[in-house]
Design a protein around this motif. Structure first.
Motif, PDB file in Angstrom:
ATOM      1  N   ILE A  51      54.471  33.464 -25.747  1.00 46.79           N
ATOM      2  CA  ILE A  51      54.342  34.711 -25.239  1.00 46.79           C
ATOM      3  C   ILE A  51      52.793  34.949 -25.170  1.00 46.79           C
ATOM      4  N   VAL A  52      52.612  35.382 -24.024  1.00 45.51           N
ATOM      5  CA  VAL A  52      50.843  35.668 -23.989  1.00 45.51           C
ATOM      6  C   VAL A  52      51.077  37.218 -24.218  1.00 45.51           C
ATOM      7  N   VAL A  53      50.020  37.783 -25.264  1.00 42.12           N
ATOM      8  CA  VAL A  53      50.126  39.113 -25.683  1.00 42.12           C
ATOM      9  C   VAL A  53      48.799  39.744 -25.255  1.00 42.12           C
ATOM     10  N   LEU A  54      48.703  40.834 -24.874  1.00 45.59           N
ATOM     11  CA  LEU A  54      47.668  41.649 -24.446  1.00 45.59           C
ATOM     12  C   LEU A  54      47.201  42.548 -25.727  1.00 45.59           C
ATOM     13  N   LYS A  55      46.123  42.389 -25.971  1.00 45.94           N
ATOM     14  CA  LYS A  55      45.383  43.123 -27.033  1.00 45.94           C
ATOM     15  C   LYS A  55      44.847  44.624 -26.768  1.00 45.94           C
ATOM     16  N   GLY A  56      44.328  44.710 -25.898  1.00 44.21           N
ATOM     17  CA  GLY A  56      43.824  45.916 -25.236  1.00 44.21           C
ATOM     18  C   GLY A  56      44.308  46.507 -23.807  1.00 44.21           C
ATOM     19  N   LYS A  57      44.392  47.696 -23.686  1.00 48.72           N
ATOM     20  CA  LYS A  57      45.017  48.210 -22.321  1.00 48.72           C
ATOM     21  C   LYS A  57      43.973  48.493 -21.473  1.00 48.72           C
ATOM     22  N   THR A  58      43.436  47.682 -20.507  1.00 50.10           N
ATOM     23  CA  THR A  58      42.401  47.754 -19.452  1.00 50.10           C
ATOM     24  C   THR A  58      43.013  47.178 -18.307  1.00 50.10           C
ATOM     25  N   ARG A  59      42.458  47.724 -17.114  1.00 53.08           N
ATOM     26  CA  ARG A  59      42.877  47.181 -15.903  1.00 53.08           C
ATOM     27  C   ARG A  59      42.567  45.931 -15.801  1.00 53.08           C
ATOM     28  N   ASN A  60      41.406  45.395 -16.079  1.00 57.96           N
ATOM     29  CA  ASN A  60      40.889  43.918 -16.087  1.00 57.96           C
ATOM     30  C   ASN A  60      41.798  43.174 -16.903  1.00 57.96           C
ATOM     31  N   GLY A  61      42.370  43.705 -18.201  1.00 55.91           N
ATOM     32  CA  GLY A  61      43.000  43.116 -19.009  1.00 55.91           C
ATOM     33  C   GLY A  61      44.491  42.690 -18.501  1.00 55.91           C
ATOM     34  N   SER A  62      44.938  43.797 -18.004  1.00 52.46           N
ATOM     35  CA  SER A  62      46.250  43.480 -17.308  1.00 52.46           C
ATOM     36  C   SER A  62      46.054  42.456 -16.170  1.00 52.46           C
ATOM     37  N   ALA A  63      45.235  42.271 -15.372  1.00 51.74           N
ATOM     38  CA  ALA A  63      45.194  41.370 -14.412  1.00 51.74           C
ATOM     39  C   ALA A  63      45.044  39.970 -15.009  1.00 51.74           C
ATOM     40  N   LEU A  64      44.252  39.773 -16.044  1.00 49.31           N
ATOM     41  CA  LEU A  64      43.986  38.664 -16.602  1.00 49.31           C
ATOM     42  C   LEU A  64      45.177  38.058 -17.417  1.00 49.31           C
ATOM     43  N   HIS A  65      46.038  39.204 -17.848  1.00 53.27           N
ATOM     44  CA  HIS A  65      47.369  38.940 -18.609  1.00 53.27           C
ATOM     45  C   HIS A  65      48.203  38.283 -17.958  1.00 53.27           C
ATOM     46  N   GLY A  66      48.399  38.607 -16.471  1.00 57.28           N
ATOM     47  CA  GLY A  66      49.271  37.763 -15.485  1.00 57.28           C
ATOM     48  C   GLY A  66      48.637  36.635 -15.099  1.00 57.28           C
ATOM     49  N   LEU A  67      47.490  36.613 -15.089  1.00 62.24           N
ATOM     50  CA  LEU A  67      46.778  35.259 -14.574  1.00 62.24           C
ATOM     51  C   LEU A  67      47.146  34.213 -15.465  1.00 62.24           C
ATOM     52  N   HIS A  68      46.547  34.412 -16.814  1.00 66.75           N
ATOM     53  CA  HIS A  68      46.601  33.415 -17.695  1.00 66.75           C
ATOM     54  C   HIS A  68      47.908  33.078 -18.190  1.00 66.75           C
ATOM     55  N   ARG A  69      49.124  33.944 -17.997  1.00 63.07           N
ATOM     56  CA  ARG A  69      50.348  33.505 -18.255  1.00 63.07           C
ATOM     57  C   ARG A  69      50.697  32.636 -17.313  1.00 63.07           C
ATOM     58  N   THR A  70      50.181  32.928 -16.031  1.00 63.56           N
ATOM     59  CA  THR A  70      50.798  32.038 -14.743  1.00 63.56           C
ATOM     60  C   THR A  70      50.088  30.559 -14.988  1.00 63.56           C
ATOM     61  N   LEU A  71      48.925  30.294 -15.398  1.00 66.83           N
ATOM     62  CA  LEU A  71      47.917  29.394 -15.654  1.00 66.83           C
ATOM     63  C   LEU A  71      48.518  28.511 -16.813  1.00 66.83           C
ATOM     64  N   ILE A  72      49.044  29.115 -17.909  1.00 66.75           N
ATOM     65  CA  ILE A  72      49.590  28.332 -18.956  1.00 66.75           C
ATOM     66  C   ILE A  72      51.071  27.748 -18.660  1.00 66.75           C
ATOM     67  N   ASN A  73      51.958  28.795 -17.867  1.00 64.06           N
ATOM     68  CA  ASN A  73      53.110  28.191 -17.052  1.00 64.06           C
ATOM     69  C   ASN A  73      52.854  26.845 -16.355  1.00 64.06           C
ATOM     70  N   ASN A  74      51.691  26.976 -15.492  1.00 63.16           N
ATOM     71  CA  ASN A  74      51.623  25.835 -14.446  1.00 63.16           C
ATOM     72  C   ASN A  74      51.311  24.558 -15.296  1.00 63.16           C
ATOM     73  N   MET A  75      50.661  24.580 -16.232  1.00 57.18           N
ATOM     74  CA  MET A  75      50.121  23.515 -17.288  1.00 57.18           C
ATOM     75  C   MET A  75      51.148  22.897 -17.810  1.00 57.18           C
ATOM     76  N   VAL A  76      52.339  23.770 -18.428  1.00 55.35           N
ATOM     77  CA  VAL A  76      53.693  23.274 -18.864  1.00 55.35           C
ATOM     78  C   VAL A  76      54.287  22.333 -17.998  1.00 55.35           C
ATOM     79  N   ILE A  77      54.667  23.175 -16.608  1.00 53.14           N
ATOM     80  CA  ILE A  77      55.487  22.419 -15.786  1.00 53.14           C
ATOM     81  C   ILE A  77      54.702  21.251 -15.323  1.00 53.14           C
TER      82      ILE A  77
END
Length: 179
Positions: A51-77
């Motif tokens: 589970i990728v956890v967002l530590k702070g609530k910022t607009r940039n942080g939310s975008a990075l949250h989805g991006l890095h979750r997808t990158l990690i999922n692509n690594m696993v697949i």
């Protein structure tokens, strides 16, 4: 909060994930991939899921949250199944062949185009006009496929060029004669 970022990542039984603070290493039967996440994110590993956890609530942080979750999922697949990309050569005399660590393309130029194949990508040519690319790294696979395609992108009048499998090329009518 990112809708994609909060989705859990299921880890198959043949994949090992190591989280060292901000560094993530994913190992499977097809290879090993590394990634570094920003300080604003964290990764929790529980019961065969990440589970990728967002530590702070910022607009940039939310975008990075989805991006890095997808990158990690692509690594696993990628390390468990591999990604594949299919390119189709359309045109008279357009051919491809593999010789050692080079892919040789005849694309209507006065010379052949010789491209070195990266180590993590395997290339197979079928019937001289279909190129199958396979890799565990989705980013490198897409870059190499785009590099091949950039030599002759499909043109809209005759449809000649290098296209991805399933790509729809919108055709134009061309010139019309006087009536």
């Amino acid at each position: 909060m990112s809708r994609i970022g909060k989705l859990p990542i299921k880890i198959p039984s043949n994949v090992d994930v190591i989280c060292d603070g901000l560094n993530i290493t994913v190992t499977g039967k097809f290879g090993t991939l590394y990634n570094e996440i920003p300080n604003i994110l964290g990764v929790e590993q529980k019961d065969g899921t990440l589970i990728v956890v967002l530590k702070g609530k910022t607009r940039n942080g939310s975008a990075l949250h989805g991006l890095h979750r997808t990158l990690i999922n692509n690594m696993v697949i990628g390390v468990s199944e591999q990604f594949d990309l299919k390119l189709i050569l359309t045109g008279v005399g357009y051919r491809a062949s593999v010789q050692g660590k080079l892919i040789i393309l005849n694309l209507g130029y006065s010379h052949t185009v010789d491209l070195p194949i990266p180590d993590e990508i395997s290339v197979e040519v079928k019937q001289n006009t279909t190129i199958n690319l396979k890799s565990h790294d989705k980013e490198q696979l897409g870059l190499f496929g785009a590099k091949i395609r950039s030599w002759r992108p499909p043109e809209p009048y005759k449809g000649k060029g290098i296209s991805y499998d399933g790509e729809v090329i919108s055709r134009k009518a061309g010139k019309s004669g006087k009536t």
